[in-house]
Design a protein around this motif. Sequence first.
Motif, PDB file in Angstrom:
ATOM      1  N   GLY A 149      17.637  -1.860 -12.510  1.00 16.14           N
ATOM      2  CA  GLY A 149      16.217  -1.693 -12.775  1.00 16.14           C
ATOM      3  C   GLY A 149      15.425  -2.094 -11.553  1.00 16.14           C
ATOM      4  O   GLY A 149      15.704  -3.125 -10.941  1.00 16.14           O
ATOM      5  N   MET A 150      14.448  -1.272 -11.180  1.00 21.03           N
ATOM      6  CA  MET A 150      13.732  -1.597  -9.962  1.00 21.03           C
ATOM      7  C   MET A 150      12.273  -1.171 -10.039  1.00 21.03           C
ATOM      8  O   MET A 150      11.938  -0.181 -10.682  1.00 21.03           O
ATOM      9  N   LEU A 151      11.466  -1.951  -9.373  1.00 18.98           N
ATOM     10  CA  LEU A 151      10.058  -1.624  -9.164  1.00 18.98           C
ATOM     11  C   LEU A 151       9.902  -1.376  -7.670  1.00 18.98           C
ATOM     12  O   LEU A 151      10.073  -2.292  -6.866  1.00 18.98           O
ATOM     13  N   LYS A 209      19.117   4.570   5.957  1.00 24.73           N
ATOM     14  CA  LYS A 209      18.281   4.076   7.044  1.00 24.73           C
ATOM     15  C   LYS A 209      17.650   2.738   6.666  1.00 24.73           C
ATOM     16  O   LYS A 209      17.447   2.448   5.477  1.00 24.73           O
ATOM     17  N   PRO A 210      17.347   1.897   7.645  1.00 24.36           N
ATOM     18  CA  PRO A 210      16.744   0.603   7.342  1.00 24.36           C
ATOM     19  C   PRO A 210      15.392   0.747   6.652  1.00 24.36           C
ATOM     20  O   PRO A 210      14.423   1.220   7.239  1.00 24.36           O
ATOM     21  N   GLU A 211      15.334   0.387   5.422  1.00 22.98           N
ATOM     22  CA  GLU A 211      14.115   0.396   4.612  1.00 22.98           C
ATOM     23  C   GLU A 211      14.373  -0.570   3.468  1.00 22.98           C
ATOM     24  O   GLU A 211      15.315  -0.391   2.692  1.00 22.98           O
ATOM     25  N   PHE A 212      13.566  -1.622   3.366  1.00 25.26           N
ATOM     26  CA  PHE A 212      13.886  -2.720   2.463  1.00 25.26           C
ATOM     27  C   PHE A 212      14.293  -2.257   1.065  1.00 25.26           C
ATOM     28  O   PHE A 212      15.343  -2.631   0.549  1.00 25.26           O
ATOM     29  N   TYR A 213      13.452  -1.437   0.439  1.00 23.86           N
ATOM     30  CA  TYR A 213      13.747  -1.173  -0.968  1.00 23.86           C
ATOM     31  C   TYR A 213      14.922  -0.242  -1.150  1.00 23.86           C
ATOM     32  O   TYR A 213      15.625  -0.302  -2.167  1.00 23.86           O
ATOM     33  N   ILE A 214      15.204   0.627  -0.169  1.00 26.79           N
ATOM     34  CA  ILE A 214      16.385   1.469  -0.255  1.00 26.79           C
ATOM     35  C   ILE A 214      17.642   0.609  -0.074  1.00 26.79           C
ATOM     36  O   ILE A 214      18.627   0.752  -0.812  1.00 26.79           O
ATOM     37  N   ASN A 215      17.614  -0.290   0.898  1.00 22.28           N
ATOM     38  CA  ASN A 215      18.778  -1.134   1.153  1.00 22.28           C
ATOM     39  C   ASN A 215      18.998  -2.139   0.020  1.00 22.28           C
ATOM     40  O   ASN A 215      20.153  -2.472  -0.294  1.00 22.28           O
ATOM     41  N   PHE A 216      17.936  -2.607  -0.599  1.00 18.58           N
ATOM     42  CA  PHE A 216      18.091  -3.489  -1.748  1.00 18.58           C
ATOM     43  C   PHE A 216      18.748  -2.749  -2.916  1.00 18.58           C
ATOM     44  O   PHE A 216      19.530  -3.332  -3.656  1.00 18.58           O
ATOM     45  N   GLU A 269      20.949  -0.452  -2.527  1.00 21.34           N
ATOM     46  CA  GLU A 269      22.368  -0.420  -2.170  1.00 21.34           C
ATOM     47  C   GLU A 269      23.043  -1.735  -2.544  1.00 21.34           C
ATOM     48  O   GLU A 269      24.189  -1.740  -3.031  1.00 21.34           O
ATOM     49  N   VAL A 270      22.375  -2.863  -2.306  1.00 26.13           N
ATOM     50  CA  VAL A 270      22.926  -4.164  -2.698  1.00 26.13           C
ATOM     51  C   VAL A 270      23.168  -4.197  -4.194  1.00 26.13           C
ATOM     52  O   VAL A 270      24.254  -4.560  -4.671  1.00 26.13           O
ATOM     53  N   CYS A 271      22.166  -3.794  -4.974  1.00 31.21           N
ATOM     54  CA  CYS A 271      22.295  -3.820  -6.437  1.00 31.21           C
ATOM     55  C   CYS A 271      23.389  -2.875  -6.915  1.00 31.21           C
ATOM     56  O   CYS A 271      24.134  -3.184  -7.852  1.00 31.21           O
ATOM     57  N   ASP A 272      23.471  -1.717  -6.256  1.00 32.63           N
ATOM     58  CA  ASP A 272      24.489  -0.747  -6.648  1.00 32.63           C
ATOM     59  C   ASP A 272      25.890  -1.321  -6.417  1.00 32.63           C
ATOM     60  O   ASP A 272      26.805  -1.110  -7.228  1.00 32.63           O
ATOM     61  N   ARG A 273      26.085  -2.071  -5.343  1.00 33.01           N
ATOM     62  CA  ARG A 273      27.383  -2.669  -5.050  1.00 33.01           C
ATOM     63  C   ARG A 273      27.708  -3.798  -6.022  1.00 33.01           C
ATOM     64  O   ARG A 273      28.873  -4.056  -6.318  1.00 33.01           O
ATOM     65  N   VAL A 300      23.885  -5.801 -15.130  1.00 31.30           N
ATOM     66  CA  VAL A 300      22.513  -5.373 -14.847  1.00 31.30           C
ATOM     67  C   VAL A 300      22.022  -6.065 -13.579  1.00 31.30           C
ATOM     68  O   VAL A 300      22.297  -7.250 -13.375  1.00 31.30           O
ATOM     69  N   ALA A 301      21.352  -5.330 -12.744  1.00 29.41           N
ATOM     70  CA  ALA A 301      20.690  -5.899 -11.566  1.00 29.41           C
ATOM     71  C   ALA A 301      19.240  -5.447 -11.566  1.00 29.41           C
ATOM     72  O   ALA A 301      18.945  -4.267 -11.782  1.00 29.41           O
ATOM     73  N   LEU A 302      18.343  -6.398 -11.350  1.00 26.69           N
ATOM     74  CA  LEU A 302      16.912  -6.090 -11.284  1.00 26.69           C
ATOM     75  C   LEU A 302      16.410  -6.389  -9.885  1.00 26.69           C
ATOM     76  O   LEU A 302      16.831  -7.361  -9.261  1.00 26.69           O
ATOM     77  N   MET A 303      15.490  -5.571  -9.398  1.00 25.20           N
ATOM     78  CA  MET A 303      15.006  -5.776  -8.041  1.00 25.20           C
ATOM     79  C   MET A 303      13.529  -5.451  -7.922  1.00 25.20           C
ATOM     80  O   MET A 303      13.024  -4.525  -8.552  1.00 25.20           O
TER      81      MET A 303
END
Length: 1023
Positions: free
Chosen positions: A173-175, A151-158, A160-164, A123-126
Amino acid sequence: MPEVGIVCADAKIANIEAASEVFDEVAGDQPEIRDALEDILGAFENVQGLGSLLDVKGTLEEEFTMEEQPTIMESISGPGSLSNFLDNLHQEVAEQRNGESFLAQDLKSFLRVLVILSQDYDVALMNPPYGSRNRMPDMVKDYVEDHYKYKPEFYINFFEVCDRLTRKSGRVGMLVPRTFMFKRSFEQFREDFIGDQGAFDFLAEFGIGVLDNATVRTVGTVVRTDQQMSDEAVGEFYRLHDIEREEKEHRFLQGAYVDPVDADGIQRRYTREISEFGEIPGAPISYWVPLEIRELYDSGIVFDAENARVDREPLGAVKQGLATADDERFVRDFWESVDDSWVPFAKGGEDAWILPRVNKTVWWQNEGKEVKRFEGSYPRNTQYYFREALTYTYIKEGGRRFGYLNEYSVFSHTGFVFVPDSGPWSVLAYANSNLLTYLMLAQTVGRHWNVGEVSKLPWDKDLENNSHLEELSKDIIGLLLGLRQCDFESPYYDGPLLLKVLGISEELPGYEHPHRSLLEDISPTSPQETVDSSASLSEIGTEAARYRARVNRDLERKSREIDNKIFDHFDIDRDRQQEILREVALRTNEDPRVNQEYDLEEIKEPSDEYDKQIQDLLLHLTIKIAHEDDDGIVPLAFEPEGELELIERLENEFERIFGEYAQDRLAEVDQQLGDKQPEGGAYPNLQEWIQDDLFEYHLKRFENTPVLWRLTTERLVSDPQGEGFACLVDYRQLDTSLFDRIESRYLEPLKNEYRTKRNAADQRRSDSKLSTTEQTEAAEEYERYESALAQIDEFQEAAIELSSEHPRDWGDETQALAAEQVPKVTEFRNRTEERLETLDKLVDEMEPDEFEDLFSPTFLERVNENRDEWIDALEDLETACRAYSKDANQPVEAHLYDLFSYFDDLVGSTHYGSNGIFFMNYYFSKGEQYLDDGEPRDGLEGEIRLLAELAAETDEDVELGQEIKEDCNELSKAISSDWQERALSEVLTSGYDPVKKHGVAINIQPLAEKKIVPEIVEDKVIN
């Protein structure tokens, strides 16, 4: 000392050299591992703000497997587990360095980050930063673009980090901000998010209030990673955006476990097949939209297929328009525009429904060349200017955004348009229906309706010839025209409301507007019954209230009728209609379910706007009086020979309108304006309103852009005893002779009168035969006339100063430089014209295919697109140089400065991709093979001779152009770059000479600086 745990989001390694030594020791003879570690360390150190976006796995995955490896030696000597390698490296640091040292602790903290970002998790939470791309540091953007998919956008790129970091079938899980559900720029991410790379568990739309002290609208969601969904996969969605913070949790639990619909009838929980979201292009996550409505997007026709990026048939084109880069200079209110060079300019605004308020104009002389040349301007989609269209409001809280735009118009970057290929009327009705608002909400719940989103709107061809919709659109326009005819700020103005219900219409100057052609096709709604002039003012006001109520009632009825016809056309049943209207109410600031009741028979008195209606009548008559005056100057409290003061002229206007009842109507006006009694003269409240309130009311009703100027002497002396002189001036009759006319016709006779009265008062104040009271009154009268004369003297001094020359700050050297430019620019223009003439001959000589092979397929098209502008701009540059070569007491048109900075763009470069004059030389140089010593060889004929002529002296052309460019740069530095300064200089250089092109604010500013206009001008008109 107790151990303290500190987490730093933007950590640094204190000793980079020492870290490198450790990497050397651990990596041994495997330089690729050593280099990968250095890359990570470099990114960690140099990319400020990178934090958890550090791509550990992506950087090291080629050197290591993701499977576990038992020992550090195995990890170092060959491909091994990244996670084990980093764990062991962590231990190696402790063994090779003093484990308690600062350096060791520093490196161990860094390695701990690497370990965390290299492992797999269930599980990854962000809860990432909610900054837009523009708030992401440039170095982080560059890193993200190199290491991440989206594209560079904090919550989209975060994400991607969690998905990896998450194992297959794990959970993220994300807010995050709500924008990811709708924005076009996240379309690819969204399609992956709901399709190939994951699957929804649930999504809750929280709205505002979840985060402390934050106004961002959020959603919370849980997705399964690396698990492609089946077509039948479903997700749970919760609506909580409209609930107060303290109630959100309770409503969520109620919706999840008790009842999906709350006590107010609002559905809180939805179960949707995830595949449904793909029905709308871009896959917006509009979970509340039922499939049957979503399927309307399956239509084969959309508003604009190209901008929608779909393979459908277009109904027309959705376009964004002109950005002038300087509206203060290029945009005016239509009533201050004095010639046809100013054209209607649609700029959006809240009130665009059906008949938009297009009360601005843009300077478009010579097809807008001055605007187009201005640095920073962006004249988009000019081929759609001056075409019948629908303009729409880009930013608004609700729907009903579309309005009819007359073909004689330019539209702005804030007043977008939809240009249908066929007649606009049925489209206009459909575009303002609540169904279309709902369809837009299915794409975006934000205030912005972007081109791409509007372009996707579906259209049914059967609506095209719907005569009922066309009739309803025109009926609504007729109703709105009836109201706009009583609005000073509307180009359709035809007189105040109180005159309208008397059956009187009076067009004022300044309303000769091209949009009035609409009145030839659609008749404005008039009062069903007009009242007689014998009716009291209150009765007239009551009838005006009934008229407005009837129009507003009919507007609502027609609008509902459009909704009903659109719903019926698409076979949408009553329950679904209510669901649509409820959603519009929840998502916008409009509730289409609420219908205001209008009982015309119950209206027995004027409305709350009665006072304003009376003042509108007085203002209208005053503007009319000033315009019809032979010199456009109307004294407020002085009667020169053969001329009446304003109040007497108003009395005459009332007699014209009301005949024998004029005095009764004036008495009613006076009573409505105040409570003074007519003891010292008739209509004291009206007199006071003229003196104290008329000009300020005029500013209010004309958006602080007055067509009547109030000149006054009161501010010219300290402690004034009354106002020595005041008048109204018609802006349209304003010219350089203004002060001469005031001086000869008004001030000198008035001064003579004041001197006579002052002398009489002087005698009475010392006359012992008079009582003390009479002497005191005479003394006060003396002071008033003395003050008045002093004020007039100061006014005359101010007028003399304004009428005097105000030479430009212009040095002899710069003047000489401008003069030297004239023959250079003339020569350059002549050479350019000769080259173009030779090119035309070559085009006639050569075969088209041969010409394209020698030059390029687009060369000639680019030349022909720009050649007229090249020559025209060079001629204008000659004019600018001549103007600035004149003496400093000669005015220079403010826009000529632009030509000096524009020359750089005009000539461009010799690169083939340029659009400037120089780009031709790149191609002309291909004929150099036919030259001897820079001249065409003897004996050349035909096309070869022409090619040689084009190649000759190309270097000289460029050298001359470069020399002119350098001189233009010097001139532009010597001249103020501030348009306002140059415009004021143009007005004042040879003595005050108004330039109407520059508008009211510029022309009145010199008068405000001399304090001969009311102080409110400085606050409202100029600033």
